[in-house]
Enzyme design. Structure first.
Site, PDB file in Angstrom:
ATOM      1  N   HIS A 231      24.615 -41.389  15.260  1.00  0.00           N
ATOM      2  CA  HIS A 231      23.547 -40.691  14.580  1.00  0.00           C
ATOM      3  C   HIS A 231      23.621 -39.142  14.480  1.00  0.00           C
ATOM      4  O   HIS A 231      22.741 -38.499  13.956  1.00  0.00           O
ATOM      5  CB  HIS A 231      22.355 -40.941  15.545  1.00  0.00           C
ATOM      6  CG  HIS A 231      21.184 -40.921  14.970  1.00  0.00           C
ATOM      7  ND1 HIS A 231      19.866 -40.142  15.160  1.00  0.00           N
ATOM      8  CD2 HIS A 231      20.385 -41.997  14.374  1.00  0.00           C
ATOM      9  CE1 HIS A 231      18.886 -40.355  14.605  1.00  0.00           C
ATOM     10  NE2 HIS A 231      19.267 -41.411  14.095  1.00  0.00           N
TER      11      HIS A 231
ATOM     12  N   HIS B 107      20.007 -32.573  22.311  1.00  0.00           N
ATOM     13  CA  HIS B 107      20.879 -32.986  23.646  1.00  0.00           C
ATOM     14  C   HIS B 107      20.210 -33.110  24.844  1.00  0.00           C
ATOM     15  O   HIS B 107      20.587 -32.242  25.767  1.00  0.00           O
ATOM     16  CB  HIS B 107      22.016 -31.631  23.346  1.00  0.00           C
ATOM     17  CG  HIS B 107      22.645 -31.780  22.516  1.00  0.00           C
ATOM     18  ND1 HIS B 107      23.564 -30.297  22.223  1.00  0.00           N
ATOM     19  CD2 HIS B 107      23.142 -32.311  21.176  1.00  0.00           C
ATOM     20  CE1 HIS B 107      24.409 -30.447  21.024  1.00  0.00           C
ATOM     21  NE2 HIS B 107      24.278 -31.910  20.518  1.00  0.00           N
TER      22      HIS B 107
END
Length: 546
Positions: free
Chosen positions: A99, A466
């Site tokens: 992704h 993240h």
């Protein structure tokens, strides 16, 4: 074998069950299945990625944001950040490695050594971890001049070719601004430097995701079972608190099925869903579980705490000339630089994109373009800490994700971000960019003071997607670390975690290759434990027969 209809699965007992086919989970499952004497099941909520070009073709990755392949988690209202922001989490085999933009970094030595020295994650220092990076990669740079790189691993790393003329000019501009060209992944931490990235991509343009790299080659392996379209509802424990399996729900009819593990279950559903599933299973902060009527199996206050991220700003420019029409993945250059003296790692990173990036600016009235470029400064070691909490006891409800961006008491994160906006402008204004840099679209030249830039950042910042740290590993005696250094969940047996949630502190760089490394390490830990048990059993048998 691959099964997308659970009704077709007759034998539902395995030696090992890995829940989550993402960046780490795929690595764990593949490595465990190398032993033909054990059976391994890999359970993924999303679909198979084979034959899905928008997933496999790296240069199409931006199509996946807010698509059917995205869990698309909203965040809770932010007191000092962008409440419109969403966390993209991949719902497909390979997880976020299917992704993302496949920017490939080894974590700096200083990051890994700190995991051990500061947080008690014994066995995770650079000396121990770097051989795992080497094992997982086939790196274009491998050879006599780079013996630390691997040349036979499943994940293919290549250097982005310098074909983008704007990007080449940008690197010249970086040099003019005091940021030299520097090679990445050499074993030396780049504190001040810029270059085209290494990316995990194959020569034909296919992303070298964890699924492509680890799972595609073994799908038909006799001792391996891939189960897709099945969502984990709850972990199963016996009276001795041993994890014996997982209850899963099929997407077709919503029926619950139970898979049983003879040896261990590995939870690998990511920094948002792993704490959620642990809490739904009774492992988490006792008071929070009680609020939702969940019986407490283990009072583990660190589950869902310590959420860390790389918050990201954006400076957008119109381009004076046509930008490139083709790219490996559109965000090909990284820039590292410190905002203060004496740092052993950079506190500021930027990505350069050969595309406009108005996801969070357009709604606020900032102008946009179809021919422009972006610089996105991000804070490599943000000090703000957030949480992941249950919205309800219903496994189908999205969790409450509260990153608490820019809330650190010292104001470090906002200071670095403001410095990043100013540095991006400085680079774009260098003579080398004179033929490319047009009008500044956002924040716009009107925003000059710290207060004006801070207001812009609060409204428009994004994430580099993240999230880490929500089920961190640490010293056995640290109650805020739900995992021990061998990734075992404290208070129970037969259960480990392997994904980005285990990181005690964020890495300075894009973390995806490090998450794969965590999967490699988890498999090694399990195999070592199994070998030890076998040795002990053999010794006991020999003694009994003597």
């Amino acid at each position: 074998m691959h099964i997308d209809n659970i009704e077709n699965l007759s034998d539902r007992e395995f030696d090992y069950i890995v829940v989550g086919g993402g960046s780490a989970g795929a690595a764990v499952a593949a490595r465990l299945s190398e032993d033909p004497a054990v059976s391994v099941a890999l359970v993924e909520a999303g679909p198979d990625d084979r034959g899905v070009p928008e997933v496999l073709q790296l240069d199409r990755w931006m199509e996946l944001l807010e698509s059917g392949y995205d869990w698309d988690y909203p965040i809770e209202p932010q007191e000092n950040g962008n409440s419109f922001m969403r966390h993209a989490r991949a719902k497909v085999m390979g997880g976020c490695s299917s992704h993302n933009s496949c920017i490939a970094f080894w974590a700096p030595r200083e990051d890994l050594d700190e995991w051990e020295a500061k947080y008690g994650a014994t066995g995770w220092n650079a000396e121990a971890a770097w051989p795992l990076y080497k094992r997982l990669e086939t790196n274009e740079d491998a050879g006599p001049d780079a013996p630390h790189h691997g040349d036979s691993g499943p994940v293919h790393l290549m250097n982005v070719p310098p074909k983008d003329p704007t990007g080449v000019a940008l690197l010249d501009a970086c040099e003019q601004a005091g940021i030299p060209r520097a090679k990445f992944n050499t074993g030396t931490t780049v504190v001040n430097g810029a270059n085209f990235f290494q990316i995990n991509r194959r020569a034909d343009g296919t992303r070298s995701s964890s699924s492509v790299s680890y799972i595609h080659p073994i799908v038909e392996q006799e001792n391996f079972t891939l189960l897709t379209g099945l969502r984990a509802r709850q972990l199963v424990f016996d009276a001795d608190r041993r994890c014996t399996g997982v209850d899963i729900v099929d997407s077709a009819f919503g029926h619950t099925h139970r898979l049983t593990a003879r040896n261990e279950v590995v939870l690998s559903t990511g920094a948002i869903d792993t704490p959620k599933l642990l809490m739904l299973s009774g492992i988490g902060p006792a008071a929070h579980l009680a609020e939702h009527g969940i019986e407490v199996l283990v009072d583990s206050p660190g589950v869902g705490e310590h959420l860390q991220d790389h918050p990201e700003g954006v400076v957008q420019f119109e381009a004076k000339q046509p930008m490139v029409a083709e790219s490996t993945q559109w965000w090909e250059i990284g820039i590292f630089t410190p905002t203060e003296d004496g740092l052993d790692r950079p506190d500021l990173m930027m990505h350069y994109g050969s595309v406009p990036f108005d996801m969070n600016t357009l709604r606020h009235g900032y102008p946009t373009t179809e021919n422009g470029f972006s610089l996105t400064p991000n804070v490599t070691h943000a000090r703000s800490r957030g949480t992941v909490r249950l919205r309800s006891r219903d496994f189908r409800d999205k969790p409450m994700v509260d990153p608490r961006y820019f809330t650190d008491p010292e104001g470090h994160d906002m200071r670095v971000m403001v410095a990043g906006i100013r540095k991006a402008r400085e680079i774009a204004a260098q003579p080398a960019m004179a033929e490319w840099t047009g009008r500044e679209l956002s924040p716009g030249v009107e925003a000059q003071t710290d207060e004006e830039l801070q207001d812009y950042i609060r409204k428009t910042h994004n994430t580099v997607y993240h999230p880490v740290g929500t089920v961190r590993m640490g010293a056995v005696e640290d109650e805020m670390s739900p995992l021990d250094p061998e990734l075992r969940v404290k208070g129970v047996t037969g259960l480990r975690v392997a994904d980005a949630s285990v990181m005690p502190e964020h890495v300075t760089v894009n973390p995806n290759i490090t998450v794969m490394m965590i999967g490699e390490r988890c498999a090694d830990l399990i195999r070592s434990a199994r070998a030890g048990e076998t040795t002990t059993a053999d010794a006991e048998l020999s003694a009994a027969l003597a």
